[in-house]
Design an enzyme around this catalytic site. Structure first.
Site, PDB file in Angstrom:
ATOM      1  N   HIS A 103     -39.798 -11.249  27.320  1.00  8.70           N
ATOM      2  CA  HIS A 103     -39.056 -12.074  26.364  1.00  8.70           C
ATOM      3  C   HIS A 103     -39.671 -11.964  24.962  1.00  8.70           C
ATOM      4  CE1 HIS A 103     -36.933 -15.667  24.816  1.00  8.70           C
ATOM      5  NE2 HIS A 103     -38.090 -15.924  24.208  1.00  8.70           N
ATOM      6  N   GLU A 104     -40.992 -12.065  24.871  1.00 10.76           N
ATOM      7  CA  GLU A 104     -41.648 -11.955  23.562  1.00 10.76           C
ATOM      8  C   GLU A 104     -41.477 -10.552  22.980  1.00 10.76           C
ATOM      9  OE1 GLU A 104     -42.402 -14.549  22.129  1.00 10.76           O
ATOM     10  OE2 GLU A 104     -42.341 -15.859  23.897  1.00 10.76           O
ATOM     11  N   HIS A 107     -38.252 -10.319  21.195  1.00  9.10           N
ATOM     12  CA  HIS A 107     -38.266 -10.774  19.798  1.00  9.10           C
ATOM     13  C   HIS A 107     -38.707  -9.644  18.862  1.00  9.10           C
ATOM     14  CE1 HIS A 107     -37.153 -14.866  20.446  1.00  9.10           C
ATOM     15  NE2 HIS A 107     -38.231 -15.179  21.152  1.00  9.10           N
TER      16      HIS A 107
END
Length: 232
Positions: A103-104, A107
């Site tokens: 998920h990071e 980004h």
């Protein structure tokens, strides 16, 4: 001043229920993460390795992956182009860790691909920080002095700060979508493991929805309380 103590009916009617929902969302994300933090993935992939694999799959280079202290303190810092993963995610080969790390990395991919909402969020951060710092003061002064202009400006600034949370929702959902799709396409996780990662990221996404709900409830509480005093 009844607006800021227990006599304020809108505090109990509007804000407290929203805060309870936010608390439940936090408990849920912690519980879900802890559950899947105890389940290893078949490839033995750590969070740090998962982040690198997601970056590589999207052709994104030059992003460092580092450890950071704390639990669930994972984040991507666009200023330094660094993904910071908590100790329990960086070295862990659990399904939860892989999901959070991916998920990071999502980004970082958003910034690399100039994803519109994340660029907008980054651009309005200074304005939102200023608005959040001064809005409550103006609202308190406006209510105490019964000054409609002061109160109105405070409410507008509070709404501007809340807008940041509105923009955050598509950013967070998109990062999770990118993460899950990449983990599946590259077969870093199998279908059963993907379901676990989806649950972790879904629980995390609900905390952002709950935070927005609290802000909307607070804004509604301010307006209703001021109008109630005006009628009195």
């Amino acid at each position: 001043m009844y607006f800021f103590n227990y006599v304020d009916p809108y505090y109990w009617m509007i804000l407290v229920p929203a805060m309870l929902i936010a608390l439940l969302a936090q408990l849920n994300v912690s519980s879900t993460f802890n559950r899947y933090a105890r389940v290893g993935n078949r490839r033995g992939l750590t969070g740090a390795q998962a982040a690198q694999e997601v970056l590589r799959a999207h052709g994104v280079h030059g992003v460092r992956v580092e450890r950071v202290a704390g639990k669930l303190t994972d984040h991507y810092d666009p200023r330094t182009n660094v993904i910071r993963l908590s100790q329990s995610v960086y070295d862990s080969a659990s399904i939860a860790s892989v999901g959070v790390a991916a998920h990071e990395a999502g980004h970082a991919v958003q910034y690399a691909q100039e994803y519109g909402p994340i660029r907008l969020r980054g651009a309005i951060i200074p304005v939102c920080n200023f608005s959040s710092q001064i809005s409550i003061l103006l609202i308190i002064l406006g209510f105490a002095l019964y000054s409609q202009p002061l109160f109105a400006v405070g409410v507008v600034l509070f709404a501007v700060a809340a807008f940041f949370q509105v923009i955050t929702l598509p950013v967070e959902f998109d990062a999770s979508r990118r993460a899950i799709r990449c983990l599946g396409d590259t077969q870093l996780l199998d279908q059963e493991e993907l379901r676990g990662a989806k649950k972790v990221l879904g629980a995390a996404a609900l905390t952002y929805v709950a935070a927005l709900l609290v802000s909307i409830a607070q804004l509604l509480r301010f307006v209703l309380a001021f109008n109630s005093r005006r009628r009195d």
